[in-house]
Motif scaffolding. Sequence first.
Motif, PDB file in Angstrom:
ATOM      1  N   ASN A 121      -4.939  -2.699   5.703  1.00 20.57           N
ATOM      2  CA  ASN A 121      -4.284  -3.166   4.488  1.00 20.57           C
ATOM      3  C   ASN A 121      -2.916  -3.742   4.864  1.00 20.57           C
ATOM      4  OD1 ASN A 121      -2.919  -3.425   1.974  1.00 20.57           O
ATOM      5  ND2 ASN A 121      -4.244  -1.873   1.069  1.00 20.57           N
ATOM      6  N   ARG A 122      -2.889  -5.034   5.121  1.00 22.99           N
ATOM      7  CA  ARG A 122      -1.671  -5.709   5.573  1.00 22.99           C
ATOM      8  C   ARG A 122      -0.553  -5.604   4.546  1.00 22.99           C
ATOM      9  NH1 ARG A 122       0.137 -11.031   4.650  1.00 22.99           N
ATOM     10  NH2 ARG A 122       1.566 -11.834   6.263  1.00 22.99           N
ATOM     11  N   ALA A 123      -0.895  -5.808   3.273  1.00 19.72           N
ATOM     12  CA  ALA A 123       0.129  -5.814   2.227  1.00 19.72           C
ATOM     13  C   ALA A 123       0.778  -4.450   2.074  1.00 19.72           C
ATOM     14  CB  ALA A 123      -0.496  -6.265   0.907  1.00 19.72           C
ATOM     15  N   SER A 124      -0.020  -3.395   2.080  1.00 20.28           N
ATOM     16  CA  SER A 124       0.546  -2.047   1.946  1.00 20.28           C
ATOM     17  C   SER A 124       1.437  -1.712   3.130  1.00 20.28           C
ATOM     18  CB  SER A 124      -0.575  -1.009   1.818  1.00 20.28           C
ATOM     19  OG  SER A 124      -1.215  -1.106   0.567  1.00 20.28           O
ATOM     20  N   LEU A 125       1.053  -2.148   4.322  1.00 19.11           N
ATOM     21  CA  LEU A 125       1.888  -1.897   5.501  1.00 19.11           C
ATOM     22  C   LEU A 125       3.234  -2.596   5.369  1.00 19.11           C
ATOM     23  CD1 LEU A 125      -0.759  -2.231   8.376  1.00 19.11           C
ATOM     24  CD2 LEU A 125       0.272  -0.116   7.498  1.00 19.11           C
ATOM     25  N   ARG A 272       1.360   4.618  -1.791  1.00 17.33           N
ATOM     26  CA  ARG A 272       1.248   6.009  -1.352  1.00 17.33           C
ATOM     27  C   ARG A 272       0.971   6.017   0.153  1.00 17.33           C
ATOM     28  NH1 ARG A 272      -2.307   6.337  -5.845  1.00 17.33           N
ATOM     29  NH2 ARG A 272      -4.033   6.825  -4.443  1.00 17.33           N
ATOM     30  N   TYR A 273       1.821   6.736   0.881  1.00  9.66           N
ATOM     31  CA  TYR A 273       1.696   6.728   2.334  1.00  9.66           C
ATOM     32  C   TYR A 273       2.429   7.930   2.914  1.00  9.66           C
ATOM     33  CZ  TYR A 273       6.572   5.196   2.650  1.00  9.66           C
ATOM     34  OH  TYR A 273       7.941   5.129   2.579  1.00  9.66           O
ATOM     35  N   ARG A 274       2.215   8.138   4.209  1.00  4.21           N
ATOM     36  CA  ARG A 274       2.957   9.154   4.955  1.00  4.21           C
ATOM     37  C   ARG A 274       3.236   8.609   6.352  1.00  4.21           C
ATOM     38  NH1 ARG A 274       1.300  13.497   8.223  1.00  4.21           N
ATOM     39  NH2 ARG A 274      -0.882  13.222   7.607  1.00  4.21           N
ATOM     40  N   ILE A 275       4.466   8.807   6.830  1.00  2.00           N
ATOM     41  CA  ILE A 275       4.827   8.419   8.190  1.00  2.00           C
ATOM     42  C   ILE A 275       4.448   9.561   9.124  1.00  2.00           C
ATOM     43  CG2 ILE A 275       6.675   7.733   9.759  1.00  2.00           C
ATOM     44  CD1 ILE A 275       6.042   5.636   7.668  1.00  2.00           C
ATOM     45  N   LEU A 295      -1.923   5.477   5.278  1.00  2.23           N
ATOM     46  CA  LEU A 295      -2.013   5.018   3.902  1.00  2.23           C
ATOM     47  C   LEU A 295      -2.931   5.947   3.110  1.00  2.23           C
ATOM     48  CD1 LEU A 295      -2.389   1.154   4.449  1.00  2.23           C
ATOM     49  CD2 LEU A 295      -0.314   2.425   3.868  1.00  2.23           C
ATOM     50  N   ASP A 296      -2.754   5.930   1.800  1.00  4.69           N
ATOM     51  CA  ASP A 296      -3.618   6.714   0.910  1.00  4.69           C
ATOM     52  C   ASP A 296      -4.376   5.753   0.009  1.00  4.69           C
ATOM     53  OD1 ASP A 296      -4.842   8.844  -0.277  1.00  4.69           O
ATOM     54  OD2 ASP A 296      -3.160   9.328  -1.604  1.00  4.69           O
ATOM     55  N   CYS A 297      -5.574   6.148  -0.402  1.00  4.91           N
ATOM     56  CA  CYS A 297      -6.409   5.290  -1.237  1.00  4.91           C
ATOM     57  C   CYS A 297      -7.045   6.112  -2.350  1.00  4.91           C
ATOM     58  CB  CYS A 297      -7.491   4.617  -0.397  1.00  4.91           C
ATOM     59  SG  CYS A 297      -8.736   3.749  -1.388  1.00  4.91           S
TER      60      CYS A 297
END
Length: 308
Positions: A121-125, A272-275, A295-297
């Motif tokens: 997911n390029r955009a979310s990144l 929604r994400y976590r490093i 990423l979360d989905c």
Amino acid sequence: SPPLLGLLPGRFSVFPLFFLALVLGFASLLWLQLSCSGEGPVLGGGQSLGSARQPCPPPAPLLPVEDEPSWGPHRLALLVPFRERFEELLAFVPYMHRFLSKKRIRHHIFVLNQVDHFRFNRASLINVGFLESGNDTDYIAMHDVDLLPLNEQLDYGFPEAGPFHVASPELHPLYHYKTYVGGILLLTKQHYEMCNGMSNRFWGWGREDDEFYRRIKGAGLQVHRPSGITTGYETFQHLHDPAWRKRDQKRIAAQKQEQFKVDREGGLNNIRYRIESRTSLSVAGAPCTVLNILLDCDTSETPWCTFG
């Protein structure tokens, strides 16, 4: 024994000969250094002692340091969406560091490495990179890892007037339609926030930048592009090999219809994400930060985030 050794006295072994060769080699290197030195013993009147000597080759020029005033006040966050393309990354990071340093652009390269098990997911990144890039950067470059600028006249400066599409359709080697804004796009952080970032609904390859173009227009912004560049489609080097790396173009469930819609709700506000980790690296002397991103989905919203 070899013919040369047959000419030497019987007690002369090969080891002293080898040692003698080393001494002669060292002496030759020392003489070469002294003979090209611009400094050395001089006579009392200032006249050089001995014959004129050639100057040594100058060392490779060092890049200017960023604290010089000529670098300007702005700092670029170079956001590079990434997954498993390490040979391209090894070429990209040192190349872009030197390219931007020659142009005296303060910059920090962020490699946005997606490490979850969802589709790319390029955009979310890019949304994550924007949020994690820190307060010391005031504009971003959404930059593909497989696209290298070859023309030093390309402008990577602060895009105060509005989004600046470096890889314009007139210059990109592959994509030539007039609403294209992919490849390399510069925005101030203020302008990116006005667009609410990019949509998080685009899993797999393609269409996220087309949706972002409509966001730019919806925010009342105008896309600017390079002028006076005469190198045409030779302006960039495209590193991607489609025979070696297949793009994830599969369309699942309602994805085929959804990919042409404008996402009026999602973006920076609901990513929604976590490093997992943040690592500072040096690639051939060029610094960068690698963010390992999970990423979360919500599969009820975008069931096409998995291959299913």
